[in-house]
Design a protein around this motif. Structure first.
Motif, PDB file in Angstrom:
ATOM      1  N   ARG A   1     -16.533  33.711  20.545  1.00  0.00           N
ATOM      2  CA  ARG A   1     -16.798  34.723  19.531  1.00  0.00           C
ATOM      3  C   ARG A   1     -18.181  35.300  19.782  1.00  0.00           C
ATOM      4  NH1 ARG A   1     -14.703  35.865  14.650  1.00  0.00           N
ATOM      5  NH2 ARG A   1     -13.118  34.261  14.521  1.00  0.00           N
ATOM      6  N   TYR A   2     -18.277  36.624  19.835  1.00  0.00           N
ATOM      7  CA  TYR A   2     -19.584  37.286  19.868  1.00  0.00           C
ATOM      8  C   TYR A   2     -19.741  37.994  18.533  1.00  0.00           C
ATOM      9  CZ  TYR A   2     -19.392  36.898  25.008  1.00  0.00           C
ATOM     10  OH  TYR A   2     -19.302  36.454  26.290  1.00  0.00           O
ATOM     11  N   GLY A   3     -20.468  37.434  17.639  1.00  0.00           N
ATOM     12  CA  GLY A   3     -20.600  38.062  16.317  1.00  0.00           C
ATOM     13  C   GLY A   3     -19.226  38.203  15.680  1.00  0.00           C
ATOM     14  N   ASP A   4     -18.830  39.447  15.442  1.00  0.00           N
ATOM     15  CA  ASP A   4     -17.529  39.691  14.816  1.00  0.00           C
ATOM     16  C   ASP A   4     -16.399  39.784  15.838  1.00  0.00           C
ATOM     17  OD1 ASP A   4     -18.545  39.689  12.306  1.00  0.00           O
ATOM     18  OD2 ASP A   4     -18.774  41.870  12.157  1.00  0.00           O
ATOM     19  N   THR A   5     -16.766  39.891  17.100  1.00  0.00           N
ATOM     20  CA  THR A   5     -15.739  40.071  18.129  1.00  0.00           C
ATOM     21  C   THR A   5     -15.187  38.729  18.593  1.00  0.00           C
ATOM     22  OG1 THR A   5     -17.044  41.943  18.907  1.00  0.00           O
ATOM     23  CG2 THR A   5     -15.244  41.196  20.325  1.00  0.00           C
ATOM     24  N   LEU A   6     -13.892  38.579  18.486  1.00  0.00           N
ATOM     25  CA  LEU A   6     -13.245  37.398  19.029  1.00  0.00           C
ATOM     26  C   LEU A   6     -12.800  37.770  20.438  1.00  0.00           C
ATOM     27  CD1 LEU A   6     -12.407  34.529  18.395  1.00  0.00           C
ATOM     28  CD2 LEU A   6     -10.278  35.398  17.457  1.00  0.00           C
ATOM     29  N   ALA A   7     -13.618  37.410  21.425  1.00  0.00           N
ATOM     30  CA  ALA A   7     -13.364  37.857  22.796  1.00  0.00           C
ATOM     31  C   ALA A   7     -12.278  37.023  23.459  1.00  0.00           C
ATOM     32  CB  ALA A   7     -14.653  37.802  23.611  1.00  0.00           C
ATOM     33  N   VAL A   8     -12.276  35.723  23.197  1.00  0.00           N
ATOM     34  CA  VAL A   8     -11.277  34.827  23.759  1.00  0.00           C
ATOM     35  C   VAL A   8     -10.780  33.947  22.623  1.00  0.00           C
ATOM     36  CG1 VAL A   8     -10.859  32.960  25.409  1.00  0.00           C
ATOM     37  CG2 VAL A   8     -12.353  34.853  26.045  1.00  0.00           C
TER      38      VAL A   8
ATOM     39  N   GLY B   1      -5.087  41.532  32.373  1.00  0.00           N
ATOM     40  CA  GLY B   1      -5.239  41.924  30.977  1.00  0.00           C
ATOM     41  C   GLY B   1      -5.923  43.267  30.928  1.00  0.00           C
ATOM     42  N   PRO B   2      -5.667  44.052  29.882  1.00  0.00           N
ATOM     43  CA  PRO B   2      -6.330  45.353  29.766  1.00  0.00           C
ATOM     44  C   PRO B   2      -7.840  45.175  29.646  1.00  0.00           C
ATOM     45  CG  PRO B   2      -4.725  45.019  27.983  1.00  0.00           C
ATOM     46  CD  PRO B   2      -4.836  43.736  28.717  1.00  0.00           C
ATOM     47  N   ASN B   3      -8.579  46.253  29.802  1.00  0.00           N
ATOM     48  CA  ASN B   3     -10.033  46.190  29.622  1.00  0.00           C
ATOM     49  C   ASN B   3     -10.368  45.665  28.242  1.00  0.00           C
ATOM     50  OD1 ASN B   3     -11.031  47.039  32.093  1.00  0.00           O
ATOM     51  ND2 ASN B   3     -10.628  49.180  31.611  1.00  0.00           N
ATOM     52  N   GLY B   4     -11.331  44.772  28.183  1.00  0.00           N
ATOM     53  CA  GLY B   4     -11.763  44.225  26.899  1.00  0.00           C
ATOM     54  C   GLY B   4     -10.897  43.088  26.396  1.00  0.00           C
ATOM     55  N   SER B   5     -10.009  42.576  27.246  1.00  0.00           N
ATOM     56  CA  SER B   5      -9.116  41.521  26.768  1.00  0.00           C
ATOM     57  C   SER B   5      -9.725  40.128  26.911  1.00  0.00           C
ATOM     58  CB  SER B   5      -7.778  41.592  27.514  1.00  0.00           C
ATOM     59  OG  SER B   5      -7.993  41.500  28.900  1.00  0.00           O
ATOM     60  N   GLY B   6     -10.903  40.040  27.536  1.00  0.00           N
ATOM     61  CA  GLY B   6     -11.588  38.757  27.595  1.00  0.00           C
ATOM     62  C   GLY B   6     -11.582  38.062  28.955  1.00  0.00           C
ATOM     63  N   LYS B   7     -11.223  38.790  30.009  1.00  0.00           N
ATOM     64  CA  LYS B   7     -11.168  38.179  31.343  1.00  0.00           C
ATOM     65  C   LYS B   7     -12.556  37.772  31.834  1.00  0.00           C
ATOM     66  CE  LYS B   7      -9.348  41.874  33.157  1.00  0.00           C
ATOM     67  NZ  LYS B   7      -9.336  42.742  31.968  1.00  0.00           N
ATOM     68  N   SER B   8     -13.479  38.723  31.764  1.00  0.00           N
ATOM     69  CA  SER B   8     -14.828  38.412  32.268  1.00  0.00           C
ATOM     70  C   SER B   8     -15.463  37.299  31.451  1.00  0.00           C
ATOM     71  CB  SER B   8     -15.709  39.655  32.212  1.00  0.00           C
ATOM     72  OG  SER B   8     -15.162  40.663  33.019  1.00  0.00           O
ATOM     73  N   THR B   9     -15.254  37.346  30.142  1.00  0.00           N
ATOM     74  CA  THR B   9     -15.815  36.313  29.275  1.00  0.00           C
ATOM     75  C   THR B   9     -15.265  34.940  29.657  1.00  0.00           C
ATOM     76  OG1 THR B   9     -15.999  37.920  27.499  1.00  0.00           O
ATOM     77  CG2 THR B   9     -16.069  35.601  26.869  1.00  0.00           C
ATOM     78  N   THR B  10     -13.966  34.879  29.892  1.00  0.00           N
ATOM     79  CA  THR B  10     -13.345  33.611  30.289  1.00  0.00           C
ATOM     80  C   THR B  10     -13.951  33.104  31.592  1.00  0.00           C
ATOM     81  OG1 THR B  10     -11.294  34.267  29.216  1.00  0.00           O
ATOM     82  CG2 THR B  10     -11.151  32.508  30.853  1.00  0.00           C
ATOM     83  N   MET B  11     -14.125  34.020  32.542  1.00  0.00           N
ATOM     84  CA  MET B  11     -14.681  33.607  33.835  1.00  0.00           C
ATOM     85  C   MET B  11     -16.126  33.134  33.692  1.00  0.00           C
ATOM     86  SD  MET B  11     -13.040  36.092  36.676  1.00  0.00           S
ATOM     87  CE  MET B  11     -11.481  35.601  37.411  1.00  0.00           C
ATOM     88  N   ARG B  12     -16.894  33.809  32.848  1.00  0.00           N
ATOM     89  CA  ARG B  12     -18.275  33.360  32.638  1.00  0.00           C
ATOM     90  C   ARG B  12     -18.311  31.965  32.018  1.00  0.00           C
ATOM     91  NH1 ARG B  12     -19.174  38.673  30.898  1.00  0.00           N
ATOM     92  NH2 ARG B  12     -19.209  37.996  28.732  1.00  0.00           N
ATOM     93  N   MET B  13     -17.343  31.693  31.154  1.00  0.00           N
ATOM     94  CA  MET B  13     -17.312  30.347  30.549  1.00  0.00           C
ATOM     95  C   MET B  13     -16.922  29.300  31.584  1.00  0.00           C
ATOM     96  SD  MET B  13     -16.109  30.810  26.605  1.00  0.00           S
ATOM     97  CE  MET B  13     -14.682  31.852  26.816  1.00  0.00           C
TER      98      MET B  13
HETATM   99  N1  LIG Z   1     -22.174  39.479  25.727  1.00  0.00           N
HETATM  100  C1  LIG Z   1     -21.322  40.032  24.847  1.00  0.00           C
HETATM  101  N2  LIG Z   1     -21.732  40.327  23.597  1.00  0.00           N
HETATM  102  C2  LIG Z   1     -20.889  40.880  22.719  1.00  0.00           C
HETATM  103  N3  LIG Z   1     -19.610  41.181  22.957  1.00  0.00           N
HETATM  104  C3  LIG Z   1     -19.138  40.923  24.182  1.00  0.00           C
HETATM  105  C4  LIG Z   1     -19.961  40.340  25.187  1.00  0.00           C
HETATM  106  N4  LIG Z   1     -19.219  40.197  26.297  1.00  0.00           N
HETATM  107  C5  LIG Z   1     -17.997  40.662  26.020  1.00  0.00           C
HETATM  108  N5  LIG Z   1     -17.939  41.104  24.739  1.00  0.00           N
HETATM  109  C6  LIG Z   1     -16.738  41.640  24.065  1.00  0.00           C
HETATM  110  O1  LIG Z   1     -15.704  40.727  24.266  1.00  0.00           O
HETATM  111  C7  LIG Z   1     -14.497  41.390  24.552  1.00  0.00           C
HETATM  112  C8  LIG Z   1     -13.960  40.930  25.881  1.00  0.00           C
HETATM  113  O2  LIG Z   1     -14.763  41.467  26.899  1.00  0.00           O
HETATM  114  P1  LIG Z   1     -14.575  41.109  28.437  1.00  0.00           P
HETATM  115  O3  LIG Z   1     -14.514  39.641  28.598  1.00  0.00           O
HETATM  116  O4  LIG Z   1     -15.635  41.825  29.176  1.00  0.00           O
HETATM  117  O5  LIG Z   1     -13.165  41.743  28.748  1.00  0.00           O
HETATM  118  P2  LIG Z   1     -12.505  42.148  30.147  1.00  0.00           P
HETATM  119  O6  LIG Z   1     -13.294  41.505  31.228  1.00  0.00           O
HETATM  120  O7  LIG Z   1     -11.106  41.635  30.061  1.00  0.00           O
HETATM  121  O8  LIG Z   1     -12.545  43.630  30.217  1.00  0.00           O
HETATM  122  C9  LIG Z   1     -14.792  42.868  24.469  1.00  0.00           C
HETATM  123  O9  LIG Z   1     -14.464  43.307  23.174  1.00  0.00           O
HETATM  124  C10 LIG Z   1     -16.273  42.934  24.706  1.00  0.00           C
HETATM  125  O10 LIG Z   1     -16.811  44.045  24.056  1.00  0.00           O
END
Ligand SMILES: Nc1ncnc2c1ncn2[C@@H]1O[C@H](COP(=O)(O)OP(=O)(O)O)[C@@H](O)[C@H]1O
Ligand SMILES: [Mg+2]
Lengths: 311, 276
Positions: free
Chosen positions: A10-17, A34-46
């Protein structure tokens, strides 16, 4: 081997994964779609231990990332953001990473050669083109000769030759028995590279299955039929065992019966046809539909399902 | 450009037994520091500013000497005079300390660094150690050079100092110590703030704006508080003659070290807790 267990971020209000669990196995390319913003990069960073999960955990080779003895020798990653100081040469960039994990200089030269950057190794990375930068990222990922590799959108912005190069590289790495996890928002790209798919939408798992199965489930075949007496024809085909769904413009979407059989049945009944055309939704369309509203997804895409008549 | 790839045919890495060692991380940080031009430029700026300004000020002192009053001559501190370039040089060392961390955030390199070394306290400690060592060596060389050049310019009738005189060696070495520790403080700020511009602004505010703000207070408050400022500490550290209302050079230095340790500790805690 990569594992995610009930992973949530969770980033603030955003539930990324959102409560994501999956396993990435060795010896094949696993596409992370997954579409853009679906949480792929976030998952990989974790997975890489860079972002802290809000809940759940990730494991690489059965251990937490931080517990790996020499992380670069077990895991290599090319993440979305360029992770290179523009003022540092390609060689020194790799060398300062190598030094941390006890990797010899010979390996730095080897990966530079592998990605075709040996001639510009002493040039500052800031002068590199997008493709060269991507190759440097690949070199960094391969530096420790790791058994597990993560690539976040590796073909973004590359020309066709670069894309082919990346594709071959990924397939080669998997063929050597490595675990290869590669993300993309393009189904068409995944279709050519991946053996297995983990599909997410809005941070949630949508599908985790072999590519072939995903294709079979997603590519829906049907026949579009137009006839002046469409009601009569619909009844006739339904009695013959087909599934018929009227489309918005009066055409019929028929599945479960091939075009020749439909034509013959119509002729036998003396019905005139204005159109008889086999249709297949592209993989890209299937994927878009699948992830368009992940929340409503119920987990069952029956093979040969009839398209939404409102479309 | 290679079209096919066969990673198996290239030299591989020795079997992965053992763990990350601090030595490897230190060597890596040293490679990082020496392999970007900004390091060389900042250190060169540091040297030019410290020595050049010291020389200018000393030359000006000689030319103005005949018109200076008896009280001024009584309090004249040749050592401190030749080291005044430090007040400007501290900005150069601060920028270098800040950049050692913020450039990694600005370029995304921090993610590569932390993927290689997930032990974040080790990363910060190695960065601080390598930067601190380089900063200390360079700062000492530069302050001694500034002292020697400055003294050679302070010609008769202006008195000059020698390293053998009481308190002089302490003051010259103290100038280098001050710069090095201040650089570490800046590195800690960089790690907390993570953005180059924001960190530099904060650093400058602490050094230069804080003393100005203090001037808005009554004189008694000013004298009570001003000795806690880095600038005041610097003044006492590079001077042989001490004034009232300041900490002694070593007490001031201890205080500066305490500030730096506190900032680095906060930086370390945040570094571990925050997402990279
Ligand atoms: N560091 C961050 N701070 C706040 N919100 C983030 C951050 N990283 C990603 N998000 C949000 O989390 C969601 C998933 O992002 P991301 O993992 O980049 O998706 P993807 O790689 O699938 O395009 C998006 O809504 C993005 O705006
Ligand atoms: Mg992404």
């Amino acid at each position: 081997m990569i594992q995610a267990e009930a992973l949530t971020k969770r980033y603030g209000d955003t539930l990324a994964v959102d409560d994501l669990s999956f396993e990435v196995r060795p010896g094949r390319v696993t596409g992370f779609l997954g579409p853009n913003g679906s949480g792929k990069s976030t998952t990989m960073r974790m997975i890489m231990g860079l972002d802290h999960p809000t809940a759940g955990r990730t494991m690489v080779n059965g251990r937490r990332y931080g517990d790996l003895g020499y992380p670069l020798r077990e895991v290599g990653a090319l993440l979305e953001a360029k992770a290179v100081h523009p003022g540092r040469s390609a060689y020194n960039h790799l060398w300062c990473l190598a030094q941390t994990n006890g990797i010899p200089r010979t390996r730095v030269d080897a990966v530079l050669q592998l990605v075709g950057l040996e001639d510009v190794a002493r040039k500052r990375a800031g002068t590199f083109s997008l493709g060269m930068g991507q190759r440097l990222g690949m070199a960094a990922a391969l530096l420790g000769d790791p058994g597990v590799l993560l690539f976040d959108e590796p073909v973004n912005g590359l020309d066709p030759e670069g894309i082919r190069w990346v594709r071959n590289l990924l397939r080669g790495l998997a063929a050597e028995g490595r675990t290869v996890f590669v993300s993309s928002h393009l189904m068409s790209e995944m279709a050519l590279t991946a053996d297995h798919l983990v599909v997410i939408g809005r941070g949630r798992l949508i599908a985790d299955m072999p590519m072939a199965e995903f294709v079979a489930q997603s590519s829906r075949q049907f026949v579009r039929v137009r006839a002046p007496a469409s009601t009569d024809l619909a009844g006739l085909l339904q009695r013959a065992g087909a599934t018929v769904v009227p489309e918005a413009d009066g055409a019929l979407a028929v599945s479960g019966m091939a075009a020749p059989a439909i034509g013959e049945a119509a002729a036998a009944a003396g019905l005139v046809l204005h159109e008889l055309s086999p249709q297949s939704a592209s993989l890209e369309e299937a994927f878009m539909e699948l992830t368009a509203d992940s929340v409503e997804y119920r987990g069952d895409v029956p093979a040969g399902a009839v398209p939404d008549p409102t479309r | 450009m290679p079209t096919a790839t066969a990673p198996a045919t290239v030299p591989t890495v020795p079997p992965a037994t053992g763990r990350l060692s601090p030595a490897g991380v230190l060597r890596s940080e040293w490679t990082k520091l020496r392999s970007v031009r900004s390091t060389v430029w900042s250190l060169l700026a540091l040297a030019v500013i410290t020595v050049g300004m010291g020389a200018l000020i000393c030359a000006a002192t000689v030319s103005r000497w005949s018109s200076s009053g008896p009280l001024e001559r009584l309090h004249f501190d040749p050592t401190g005079r030749s080291l005044r370039g430090i007040f400007l040089a501290q900005l150069a060392i601060g920028v270098l300390g800040i950049l050692a961390v913020t450039s990694e955030y600005g370029t995304g390199m921090i993610r590569a660094t932390l993927a290689a070394v997930p032990n974040r306290p080790l990363v910060l400690a190695a960065k601080a150690a390598v930067f601190g060592a380089v900063a200390l060596v360079v700062s000492e060389v530069v302050t001694f050079a500034a002292f020697l050049v400055g003294q050679s310019l302070l010609t008769s009738p202006v008195p000059h100092a020698t390293l053998g005189q009481p308190g002089v060696l302490r003051a010259v070495a103290g100038g280098g110590l001050y710069l090095a520790v201040l650089g570490l403080l800046a590195l800690g700020l960089g790690s907390i703030i993570r953005h180059t511009a924001g960190a530099i602004s904060t650093f400058v505010a602490i050094l230069l704006i804080l003393p100005l703000l203090l001037q808005a207070f009554p004189a008694s408050v000013q004298t009570a508080l001003s000795k806690f400022l880095p600038l005041t500490i610097a003044g006492s550290m590079i001077s042989v003659q001490q004034t009232a209302d300041t900490f002694s050079p070593w007490a001031g230095f201890g205080l500066l070290c305490a500030y730096t340790a506190a900032i680095l500790a906060v930086a370390g805690v945040l570094f571990v807790r925050r997402d990279a």
